[in-house]
Design an enzyme around this catalytic site. Structure first.
Site, PDB file in Angstrom:
ATOM      1  N   ASN A   1     -55.965 -27.873 -29.346  1.00  0.00           N
ATOM      2  CA  ASN A   1     -55.072 -26.717 -29.440  1.00  0.00           C
ATOM      3  C   ASN A   1     -55.400 -25.832 -30.651  1.00  0.00           C
ATOM      4  OD1 ASN A   1     -53.031 -24.984 -28.827  1.00  0.00           O
ATOM      5  ND2 ASN A   1     -51.375 -26.490 -29.013  1.00  0.00           N
TER       6      ASN A   1
ATOM      7  N   HIS B   1     -39.682 -34.402 -23.595  1.00  0.00           N
ATOM      8  CA  HIS B   1     -39.059 -33.747 -24.756  1.00  0.00           C
ATOM      9  C   HIS B   1     -37.741 -33.083 -24.394  1.00  0.00           C
ATOM     10  CE1 HIS B   1     -43.125 -33.097 -27.054  1.00  0.00           C
ATOM     11  NE2 HIS B   1     -43.018 -34.304 -26.574  1.00  0.00           N
TER      12      HIS B   1
ATOM     13  N   ARG C   1     -37.540 -37.775 -26.076  1.00  0.00           N
ATOM     14  CA  ARG C   1     -37.748 -37.382 -27.465  1.00  0.00           C
ATOM     15  C   ARG C   1     -36.731 -36.295 -27.786  1.00  0.00           C
ATOM     16  NH1 ARG C   1     -42.541 -33.967 -30.358  1.00  0.00           N
ATOM     17  NH2 ARG C   1     -41.148 -32.259 -29.760  1.00  0.00           N
TER      18      ARG C   1
ATOM     19  N   TYR D   1     -40.660 -26.525 -35.940  1.00  0.00           N
ATOM     20  CA  TYR D   1     -41.475 -27.249 -34.957  1.00  0.00           C
ATOM     21  C   TYR D   1     -40.596 -27.815 -33.852  1.00  0.00           C
ATOM     22  CZ  TYR D   1     -43.345 -31.003 -32.430  1.00  0.00           C
ATOM     23  OH  TYR D   1     -43.683 -31.798 -31.367  1.00  0.00           O
TER      24      TYR D   1
ATOM     25  N   ASP E   1     -39.694 -36.992 -33.639  1.00  0.00           N
ATOM     26  CA  ASP E   1     -40.974 -36.648 -34.257  1.00  0.00           C
ATOM     27  C   ASP E   1     -40.742 -35.885 -35.564  1.00  0.00           C
ATOM     28  OD1 ASP E   1     -44.015 -35.181 -32.808  1.00  0.00           O
ATOM     29  OD2 ASP E   1     -43.548 -35.884 -34.842  1.00  0.00           O
TER      30      ASP E   1
ATOM     31  N   HIS F   1     -43.111 -34.993 -37.484  1.00  0.00           N
ATOM     32  CA  HIS F   1     -44.261 -34.072 -37.486  1.00  0.00           C
ATOM     33  C   HIS F   1     -44.909 -33.905 -38.864  1.00  0.00           C
ATOM     34  CE1 HIS F   1     -46.544 -30.804 -35.439  1.00  0.00           C
ATOM     35  NE2 HIS F   1     -46.242 -31.542 -34.386  1.00  0.00           N
TER      36      HIS F   1
ATOM     37  N   GLU G   1     -41.631 -40.852 -35.274  1.00  0.00           N
ATOM     38  CA  GLU G   1     -43.056 -40.492 -35.178  1.00  0.00           C
ATOM     39  C   GLU G   1     -43.526 -39.607 -36.315  1.00  0.00           C
ATOM     40  OE1 GLU G   1     -43.841 -38.441 -31.555  1.00  0.00           O
ATOM     41  OE2 GLU G   1     -45.758 -37.664 -32.246  1.00  0.00           O
TER      42      GLU G   1
ATOM     43  N   GLU H   1     -51.419 -39.205 -33.378  1.00  0.00           N
ATOM     44  CA  GLU H   1     -51.869 -38.197 -32.392  1.00  0.00           C
ATOM     45  C   GLU H   1     -52.977 -37.315 -32.942  1.00  0.00           C
ATOM     46  OE1 GLU H   1     -48.061 -36.135 -31.802  1.00  0.00           O
ATOM     47  OE2 GLU H   1     -49.080 -34.343 -32.515  1.00  0.00           O
TER      48      GLU H   1
ATOM     49  N   ARG I   1     -50.553 -43.674 -31.644  1.00  0.00           N
ATOM     50  CA  ARG I   1     -50.371 -42.495 -30.772  1.00  0.00           C
ATOM     51  C   ARG I   1     -51.696 -41.873 -30.333  1.00  0.00           C
ATOM     52  NH1 ARG I   1     -47.256 -39.724 -28.291  1.00  0.00           N
ATOM     53  NH2 ARG I   1     -46.891 -37.836 -29.479  1.00  0.00           N
TER      54      ARG I   1
ATOM     55  N   HIS J   1     -50.508 -39.832 -26.988  1.00  0.00           N
ATOM     56  CA  HIS J   1     -50.106 -38.426 -27.065  1.00  0.00           C
ATOM     57  C   HIS J   1     -50.360 -37.781 -25.695  1.00  0.00           C
ATOM     58  CE1 HIS J   1     -50.840 -34.363 -29.316  1.00  0.00           C
ATOM     59  NE2 HIS J   1     -49.571 -34.520 -29.056  1.00  0.00           N
TER      60      HIS J   1
ATOM     61  N   ASP K   1     -50.410 -29.476 -24.189  1.00  0.00           N
ATOM     62  CA  ASP K   1     -51.653 -28.869 -24.669  1.00  0.00           C
ATOM     63  C   ASP K   1     -52.844 -29.815 -24.601  1.00  0.00           C
ATOM     64  OD1 ASP K   1     -49.621 -29.058 -27.258  1.00  0.00           O
ATOM     65  OD2 ASP K   1     -51.528 -30.061 -27.610  1.00  0.00           O
TER      66      ASP K   1
ATOM     67  N   GLU L   1     -46.410 -40.370 -23.286  1.00  0.00           N
ATOM     68  CA  GLU L   1     -45.764 -39.052 -23.448  1.00  0.00           C
ATOM     69  C   GLU L   1     -46.127 -38.166 -22.269  1.00  0.00           C
ATOM     70  OE1 GLU L   1     -46.936 -36.883 -26.922  1.00  0.00           O
ATOM     71  OE2 GLU L   1     -45.302 -35.459 -26.734  1.00  0.00           O
TER      72      GLU L   1
ATOM     73  N   TRP M   1     -47.577 -28.581 -41.115  1.00  0.00           N
ATOM     74  CA  TRP M   1     -46.838 -28.026 -39.969  1.00  0.00           C
ATOM     75  C   TRP M   1     -46.475 -29.148 -39.012  1.00  0.00           C
ATOM     76  CZ3 TRP M   1     -48.156 -27.965 -34.663  1.00  0.00           C
ATOM     77  CH2 TRP M   1     -47.181 -27.339 -33.878  1.00  0.00           C
TER      78      TRP M   1
HETATM   79  C1  CS2 Z   1     -46.273 -33.161 -30.797  1.00  0.00           C
HETATM   80  C2  CS2 Z   1     -47.314 -32.272 -30.176  1.00  0.00           C
HETATM   81  O1  CS2 Z   1     -46.048 -34.093 -28.634  1.00  0.00           O
HETATM   82  C3  CS2 Z   1     -45.986 -34.327 -29.856  1.00  0.00           C
HETATM   83  O2  CS2 Z   1     -45.715 -35.421 -30.351  1.00  0.00           O
HETATM   84  O3  CS2 Z   1     -46.620 -33.647 -32.060  1.00  0.00           O
HETATM   85  O4  CS2 Z   1     -46.656 -31.461 -29.283  1.00  0.00           O
HETATM   86  C4  CS2 Z   1     -48.072 -31.394 -31.139  1.00  0.00           C
HETATM   87  O5  CS2 Z   1     -47.177 -30.610 -31.901  1.00  0.00           O
HETATM   88  C5  CS2 Z   1     -48.986 -30.492 -30.335  1.00  0.00           C
HETATM   89  O6  CS2 Z   1     -49.797 -31.299 -29.530  1.00  0.00           O
HETATM   90  C6  CS2 Z   1     -49.840 -29.632 -31.230  1.00  0.00           C
HETATM   91  O7  CS2 Z   1     -50.710 -28.858 -30.436  1.00  0.00           O
HETATM   92 MG    MG Z   2     -46.039 -35.648 -32.355  1.00  0.00          MG
END
Ligand code: CS2
Ligand code: MG
Length: 403
Positions: A37, A122, A147, A159, A211, A213, A237, A263, A284, A313, A317, A340, A403
């Site tokens: 991504n 999600h 999630r 996020y 998450d 993140h 996560e 991930e 992940r 993961h 994307d 996921e 991020w």
């Molecule tokens: C996120 C992802 O799914 C998840 O756990 O961390 O959506 C992540 O933000 C994206 O893959 C980034 O492109």
């Molecule tokens: Mg994640």
């Protein structure tokens, strides 16, 4: 068998995907997902300019040697771009092997260790009320695991929270990354309230995931883990940026909350300490970014010894090719944890066809030879690539932050 040619197709059915197609002299072809991504063209170039010339003429069955050649032979080892490219090649070769032998890939990985795989998706909302509504919709679709992310009062764009009513898509299509603003204090004070409300409404049996993140220090993650223990999450996560694997030791000393990470990992060396010290509960890493099925089997076998399960993961994307590969992998290994599944933009089904099944919160694997996915090159032309960047994040005082 011999590899005759390979091509990379970047298309954007709802969002950008990078697909590798390897063709053999015997007419069998395999598919790999090379999507990263915000860095799609870098992976495409690494494949076209550096890796594809090296595999022409090779026997697609030689997955171990081809993987070693592409990984060690490059001298410059590892990294997200490199490993997504290698991951796509490895995945496509396993697809070819299954098709050539007339068996689904999972049968080459150890056969069926389970007849279904639990998925999570999600739920996010601008506030707790909206998030609870989204969770209810998801539970009504049969999911057993969700999630949960919510907007945080005092923070505008963060996020995981869609700015529209559409599904969340992190990458913006501007000429530069969007900028978001973050306050860890506001986040840490709010998240326990979110999960108290979720447990109050949905009871104890629904599996809840969250998450962070990559945004906490180890001791902040310990504080969050302790504050969420009453709500017994399935996992918390990406608490801390995992370049400091030892940071997870601190978290472990303070809380029993199950931890997942990985991930953004792309080689086993990034998780060896986390696994062998039992500082995490779920790894992940996913097939594409993890370098393919070949190394991911090794990671799963290492993790199994330390009671660490997989939680690949599977965001929107990464393409259905990666998801299918994760499902064959998840069918065969003993220590599967959860898969996921964010779903995909509607346009994706115009380009990618799959025959894994999803119902009532669980995946069942396809019995087709290979991965059980296909890709329509003509249709893909209708969705040209669009420049896209993941956002960057700053603290309220302007400090650049994860991020
Ligand atoms: C996120 C992802 O799914 C998840 O756990 O961390 O959506 C992540 O933000 C994206 O893959 C980034 O492109
Ligand atoms: Mg994640």
């Amino acid at each position: 068998m011999k590899i005759k040619s390979a091509k990379v197709i970047i298309c954007s059915p709802g969002r950008n995907y990078v697909t590798l197609k390897i063709e053999t002299e015997e007419g069998v072809y395999g598919l790999g997902d090379a999507t990263l991504n915000g860095r799609e063209k870098a992976v495409a170039s690494y494949l076209e300019d550096h890796l594809i010339p090296c595999i022409i003429g090779r026997d697609p069955f030689d997955t171990e040697d081809i993987w070693q050649y592409l990984y060690k032979g490059a001298y410059w080892r590892g990294g997200a771009v490199t490993m997504a490219a290698i991951g796509a090649i490895d995945t496509a070769l396993w697809d070819i092997k299954g098709k050539a032998l007339g068996v689904p890939v999972y049968k080459l990985l150890g056969g069926k260790s389970r007849h279904k795989m639990m998925a999570y998706t999600h739920a996010q909302g601008k506030n707790i009320e909206e998030t609870l509504q989204k969770i209810e919709e998801i539970v009504n679709r049969g999911y057993k695991a969700v999630r949960v992310q919510s907007g945080i009062p005092g923070m505008e764009n963060i996020y995981g929270i869609s700015k529209t009513d559409d599904n969340y898509e992190p990458a913006g299509t501007g000429l530069k990354p969007d900028e978001e603003v973050w306050s860890t204090e506001k986040y840490l004070n709010y998240v326990p309230k979110l999960f108290a409300a979720v447990r109050e409404k949905f009871g104890d049996d629904l599996h809840l995931l969250h998450d962070a993140h990559h945004r906490l220090t180890p001791i902040e993650a310990a504080r969050l883990g302790k504050s969420l223990e009453p709500y017994h999450l399935f996992w918390l996560e990406d608490t801390v940026p995992a370049e400091l694997q030892e940071g997870f030791k601190t978290i472990r000393q303070h809380t029993t909350i199950p931890l997942s990470v990985g991930e953004i990992f792309n080689t086993i060396s990034q998780c060896t300490d986390l696994i062998t010290n039992q500082w995490i509960d779920y790894i992940r890493m996913t097939i594409t970014h993890g370098g393919g099925i070949t190394p991911m089997m090794k990671i799963a076998h290492l993790a199994e010894i330390y009671h660490v399960k997989t939680g690949c993961h599977g965001p929107s994307d990464l393409s259905p090719v990666n998801l299918a590969a994760c499902l064959h992998f998840g069918t065969a290994i003993n220590n599967f944890g959860i898969q996921e599944y964010m779903g995909f933009p509607n346009e994706v089904s115009n380009v990618f066809s799959t025959d894994y099944k999803f119902s009532d919160g669980f995946f069942t694997i396809s019995e087709s030879p290979g991965l059980g996915v296909d890709f329509d090159e003509e249709k893909a032309k209708e969705y040209p690539y669009k420049q896209a960047y993941l956002p960057i994040n700053r603290l309220e005082d302007g400090t650049l932050y994860s991020w």
